[in-house]
Design an enzyme around this catalytic site. Structure first.
Site, PDB file in Angstrom:
ATOM      1  N   LYS A  57      -6.827  39.070 -71.891  1.00  0.00           N
ATOM      2  CA  LYS A  57      -7.368  37.972 -72.667  1.00  0.00           C
ATOM      3  C   LYS A  57      -6.382  36.811 -72.770  1.00  0.00           C
ATOM      4  O   LYS A  57      -6.734  35.659 -72.507  1.00  0.00           O
ATOM      5  CB  LYS A  57      -7.723  38.506 -74.053  1.00  0.00           C
ATOM      6  CG  LYS A  57      -7.876  37.461 -75.097  1.00  0.00           C
ATOM      7  CD  LYS A  57      -7.806  38.099 -76.475  1.00  0.00           C
ATOM      8  CE  LYS A  57      -6.366  38.271 -76.885  1.00  0.00           C
ATOM      9  NZ  LYS A  57      -6.209  38.361 -78.352  1.00  0.00           N
ATOM     10  N   THR A  58      -5.155  37.115 -73.123  1.00  0.00           N
ATOM     11  CA  THR A  58      -4.168  36.047 -73.277  1.00  0.00           C
ATOM     12  C   THR A  58      -3.891  35.377 -71.938  1.00  0.00           C
ATOM     13  O   THR A  58      -3.699  34.164 -71.860  1.00  0.00           O
ATOM     14  CB  THR A  58      -2.862  36.599 -73.875  1.00  0.00           C
ATOM     15  OG1 THR A  58      -3.194  37.381 -75.014  1.00  0.00           O
ATOM     16  CG2 THR A  58      -1.950  35.475 -74.296  1.00  0.00           C
ATOM     17  N   ASP A 244      -8.434  31.669 -80.362  1.00  0.00           N
ATOM     18  CA  ASP A 244      -8.056  33.051 -80.076  1.00  0.00           C
ATOM     19  C   ASP A 244      -8.567  33.945 -81.212  1.00  0.00           C
ATOM     20  O   ASP A 244      -8.701  33.491 -82.339  1.00  0.00           O
ATOM     21  CB  ASP A 244      -6.528  33.128 -79.977  1.00  0.00           C
ATOM     22  CG  ASP A 244      -6.070  34.435 -79.376  1.00  0.00           C
ATOM     23  OD1 ASP A 244      -6.908  35.147 -78.793  1.00  0.00           O
ATOM     24  OD2 ASP A 244      -4.868  34.740 -79.479  1.00  0.00           O
ATOM     25  N   GLU A 245      -8.837  35.183 -80.930  1.00  0.00           N
ATOM     26  CA  GLU A 245      -9.258  36.159 -81.951  1.00  0.00           C
ATOM     27  C   GLU A 245     -10.409  35.620 -82.797  1.00  0.00           C
ATOM     28  O   GLU A 245     -10.383  35.673 -84.028  1.00  0.00           O
ATOM     29  CB  GLU A 245      -8.073  36.502 -82.880  1.00  0.00           C
ATOM     30  CG  GLU A 245      -6.823  36.984 -82.170  1.00  0.00           C
ATOM     31  CD  GLU A 245      -6.875  38.446 -81.772  1.00  0.00           C
ATOM     32  OE1 GLU A 245      -7.974  39.040 -81.783  1.00  0.00           O
ATOM     33  OE2 GLU A 245      -5.819  38.997 -81.431  1.00  0.00           O
ATOM     34  N   GLN A 275     -12.989  44.647 -82.121  1.00  0.00           N
ATOM     35  CA  GLN A 275     -11.659  44.670 -82.728  1.00  0.00           C
ATOM     36  C   GLN A 275     -11.601  43.843 -84.004  1.00  0.00           C
ATOM     37  O   GLN A 275     -10.524  43.415 -84.439  1.00  0.00           O
ATOM     38  CB  GLN A 275     -10.608  44.174 -81.737  1.00  0.00           C
ATOM     39  CG  GLN A 275     -10.405  45.119 -80.569  1.00  0.00           C
ATOM     40  CD  GLN A 275      -9.255  44.691 -79.688  1.00  0.00           C
ATOM     41  OE1 GLN A 275      -8.098  44.705 -80.095  1.00  0.00           O
ATOM     42  NE2 GLN A 275      -9.560  44.276 -78.476  1.00  0.00           N
ATOM     43  N   ARG A 628      -4.514  51.194 -78.063  1.00  0.00           N
ATOM     44  CA  ARG A 628      -3.119  50.751 -77.967  1.00  0.00           C
ATOM     45  C   ARG A 628      -2.363  51.589 -76.945  1.00  0.00           C
ATOM     46  O   ARG A 628      -1.285  51.230 -76.501  1.00  0.00           O
ATOM     47  CB  ARG A 628      -2.366  50.869 -79.307  1.00  0.00           C
ATOM     48  CG  ARG A 628      -2.893  50.023 -80.459  1.00  0.00           C
ATOM     49  CD  ARG A 628      -3.103  48.608 -80.089  1.00  0.00           C
ATOM     50  NE  ARG A 628      -4.481  48.375 -79.680  1.00  0.00           N
ATOM     51  CZ  ARG A 628      -4.909  47.268 -79.101  1.00  0.00           C
ATOM     52  NH1 ARG A 628      -4.074  46.295 -78.860  1.00  0.00           N
ATOM     53  NH2 ARG A 628      -6.167  47.126 -78.737  1.00  0.00           N
TER      54      ARG A 628
END
Length: 787
Positions: A57-58, A244-245, A275, A628
């Site tokens: 994503k980043t 973002d997010e 998330q 994670r």
DNA sequence: CGGAACCAGTTTTTT
DNA sequence: ACTGGTTCCG
């Protein structure tokens, strides 16, 4: 509208040459998979990038920025890129710079929601009745202010605690409700005076020329809503918006974005509904679920190829999250090798769980289990609630396993740091009453409630600051004895410090030290014998050191209010312990997920307060936890756990039932299911585990038989007497029975027994513990950490 | 005013 | 169990 001019931020546009752009462009585009590339190249119009965990994503987000810049579509100052944390903003900045192969020439509008709002609000402060040099209050100040208002309103602060009001007000601000917009039913909260108190609080803030965190968003939204011309100006300036997010945005942030994107609609939101774990502080999953309705014709791109985890781990995570309703839906896949199954193990209690995990960590470090050797920094323990950390800290300290707790109280939130900052605040702006109030009797100056009330009264009657009020009170001989002498000294101190700060006689760093010395603040901690004192002095030293990076105290204070990071000693070889929330965005080769018991995880409170919604958020938290892990994920639960000082027997988490058995390996400690665990009174169906407890005959699916045969086939973990038990005779400590010693966590104590390098110590506060000698210093050495 | 006794609350946390 | 905050007394 005087401040509304073309300022520095909008001027320095340096468009890159098209040629250079093309050359650079090639590199970052080639690096992307088709979905990522699609999201990067869809430059015009609304785009929703649904990016599952570990799908790059980043990378896509930063590539999109690089793309906008290097194709010349946008200049750096025309891009608005918002994140939630400073860390994310910093990383994005760095990665864009790396992609561009040069430092990013001013991306002035890449930052957190709050940082960007501060910038905007400083320009237009007068529109909401503030001056542009307003101060930003932290939660502490906020609560103290509310307390004063509650007392003034004659409300019993026992029944109606200031914290509760603070949380109501936060909630209202998160929803972009000014006092006038709070619905009557909501405003009736807090003894039917919620709305009134909220309004009074806002007035008080205005009078103090201060804002709280919620105001940063709220005021800017208000300005946009009431000043069309200003909004239109920013809509033109911010030609491309990236978020973002997005699943974490609250209503105020959502409105803010919708207002800004209203014209061109060039907005790209990146997020993952699976998330969303911050509903409890106002985040609205609805924002991301509704994106296509908000922006008709939006392009939705799904990033589903996962580059982080093994298929087993992804399958386990999917199994859990599939139970949630109303998802946008994504299916993660990977090309990675199968790897290990997710491991599942039950323990008798939390202590045993911590011991077992400690041994596993050491085993993995030694390269056992047929896995590659892992470094400690490649492993993490992710807990639901921070109180779970204690068992691990205790255990790891005992066996001498280096660990790091991530999260916890942030540096700038620590008492000593806030106190020191309050001194600096008064020295730089003598009418900062909240700061003065905080430190007037810290250290103890014999100025109790009475004396402080007199100061308040004097200040109020004369319409001056508290510091001036104190001066008047002294002149009027309104105080006697110790209090008077000490207060006079403090007032004179501030006069001197303020003057010397302005005169540049000393550097601001030196001045900070002088202030802390002369005020008696450092002495206070040096004379303090509690175990925390040395650490606090250490923190003060760090604070002074941090000042070196700034021009002056004002600059520092300004900065600190928004940047609460503490990136401490990263890099050392340590296991990380943190909450699941703190783990979002991170990844580790090996992850431990302890405490999967109903009531703890999913949290009872979450389910009680938010019902199905709460449960689903908990489930997303489980999903975040599992995803994670890169190579090995170990889930555990206990049969008994100490809750608020009471032993309670616990049932395995319902999320365990949702793990697909074919991707899970059950590690069964000998005797647990037949004896202790079964005896603990578990009686529930449906979980593979509990069926195990009841006997294999109950559950005969192929999946279960596989699980069971595997669990019997191999012993779990290393034998008890692992490396921790080996005594290195050379290293035997130089302590003797009866020595007074100090330990970082347990404080002061006396040695009552010695066993090789392990000492039995009776701690003054923490009781008797067995601790490795190298974590102990002689008591007399602990106090003299110099300032 | 300051220390001791007492009592309530106790998930997650950024800015 | 533990903490932080308040109240109560010397």
């Amino acid at each position: 509208m005087s401040s509304f001019d073309e300022n520095e931020a909008f001027e320095a546009a340096v468009p890159l040459s098209q040629q250079a752009a093309a050359a650079r462009g090639q590199r970052y585009l080639d690096d992307l998979n088709p979905a990522q590339r699609e999201a990067v190249e869809a430059v015009q119009g609304p785009v929703l990038m649904l990016a599952g965990a570990g799908t790059g994503k980043t990378k896509a987000l930063t590539a999109r920025i690089a793309h906008l810049l290097s194709t010349g579509v946008a200049r750096p100052n025309e891009i608005l890129a918002v994140t939630f944390t400073n860390k994310a903003a910093r990383e994005m900045k760095n990665r864009v710079a790396r992609l561009m192969g040069q430092p990013v020439e001013g991306m002035p509008w890449l930052g957190t929601f709050h940082a960007i709002c501060v910038k905007l609000l400083r320009r237009h402060a007068e529109l909401v009745g503030l001056k542009s040099n307003f101060t930003i209050l932290d939660t502490d100040d906020q609560v103290r202010l509310l307390k004063q208002l509650i007392v003034a309103a004659n409300i019993d602060e026992k029944r109606w605690p200031p914290r509760l009001l603070a949380s109501h007000i936060d909630n209202w601000k998160n929803r972009a409700w000014t006092p006038g917009k709070v619905p009557a039913a909501e405003g009736a909260a807090f003894n039917h005076q919620g709305t009134e108190l909220y309004a009074a609080y806002q007035d008080r803030l205005k009078a103090l020329n201060a804002v709280d965190f919620g105001d940063l968003l709220l005021h800017v939204v208000t300005i946009f809503q009431t000043h069309e011309d200003i909004l239109a100006q920013y809509q033109r300036w911010f030609r491309y918006i990236l978020v973002d997010e997005y699943q974490d945005t609250n209503v105020a942030q959502y409105l803010w974005l919708r207002l800004l994107a209203g014209g061109h609609k060039n907005i790209c939101c990146v997020g993952d509904d699976d998330q969303s774990i911050y509903g409890w502080r106002g985040a609205e999953v609805g924002n991301i679920l509704r994106f296509e309705k908000d922006f008709p014709g939006a392009k939705v791109v799904r990033l589903e190829q996962n580059y982080r985890s093994t298929p087993h781990i992804l399958a386990a995570a999917s199994g859990v999250i599939d139970a949630n309703k109303g998802r946008l839906g994504k299916a993660l896949w990977t090309e990675a090798d199968e790897g290990e199954k997710v491991r599942l193990i039950g323990h008798w209690d939390g202590e045993e769980e911590a011991r077992w995990i400690g041994e596993e960590v050491e085993a993995m470090q030694g390269g056992s289990r047929g896995m590659r050797r892992l470094g400690l920094e490649e492993m993490a323990i992710l807990v639901r609630a921070s109180h779970q950390m204690r068992a691990f800290e205790d255990r790891f300290l005992t066996i001498g396993l280096p660990y790091r707790v991530i999260g916890g109280p942030r540096f700038y939130e620590r008492m000593e740091i806030r106190d020191a900052m309050a001194y600096f605040r008064v020295a730089t702006s003598p009418d900062d009453d909240l700061a003065f109030e905080r430190i007037v009797n810290t250290p103890k100056r014999g100025l109790g409630d009475k004396a402080q009330q007199k100061i308040q009264a004097m200040a109020r009657d004369n319409g001056v600051s508290l510091l001036e009020g104190a001066r008047l009170l002294l002149d009027a001989k309104g105080l006697t004895g110790k209090g008077a002498t000490e207060l006079a000294r403090l007032v004179q101190g501030f006069d001197r410090w303020t003057r010397d700060l302005q005169s540049d006689k000393n550097s601001h760093v030196a001045m900070a030290e002088i202030i802390l010395e002369e005020s008696g603040y450092t002495d206070m901690w040096q004379n303090d014998k509690t175990p925390e004192a040395p650490g606090r002095l250490e923190n003060l030293k760090e604070l002074v050191k941090a000042l070196e990076g700034f021009e002056n105290l004002q600059g520092f204070l300004e900065h600190v209010s928004l940047i609460m990071d503490n990136e401490s000693d990263a890099g050392d070889e340590k296991v990380s312990i943190m909450t699941l929330h703190a783990a979002k965005g991170l990844e580790f080769p090996a992850v431990f997920l302890p405490g999967w018991e109903d009531g703890l995880f999913p949290s009872q409170r979450s389910m009680d307060e938010s019902g199905q919604k709460g449960l689903e958020e908990e489930r997303r938290l489980a999903y975040v936890g599992i995803t994670r892990a890169e190579e090995l994920c170990t889930i555990s639960f206990t049969a008994n756990r100490m809750v608020y000082g009471q032993w309670q027997s616990a049932m395995p988490s319902r999320f365990i039932d949702e793990l697909p058995p074919e991707h899970v390996e059950v590690l069964t400690p000998p005797g647990l299911y037949g004896g202790a665990y079964g005896a603990a009174g578990m009686a529930r169906k449906s979980s593979a585990l509990e069926e195990a407890a009841a006997g294999a005959n109950v559950y005969n699916s192929p999946g279960w038989r596989r699980l069971q045969s595997r669990s019997q086939a191999r012993p779990i973990s290393q034998p008890r007497e692992s490396r921790t038990q080996i005594i290195d005779l050379e290293a035997v400590s130089s302590f003797a029975e009866g020595d007074r010693v100090f330990h970082q966590k347990f404080g002061y104590g006396a040695v009552i027994g010695i066993e090789g390098e392990k000492l039995d110590i009776r701690f003054d506060k923490a009781g008797v513990k067995k601790v490795v000698a190298r974590f102990i210093v002689a008591a007399e050495k602990a106090g003299d950490i110099p300032f």
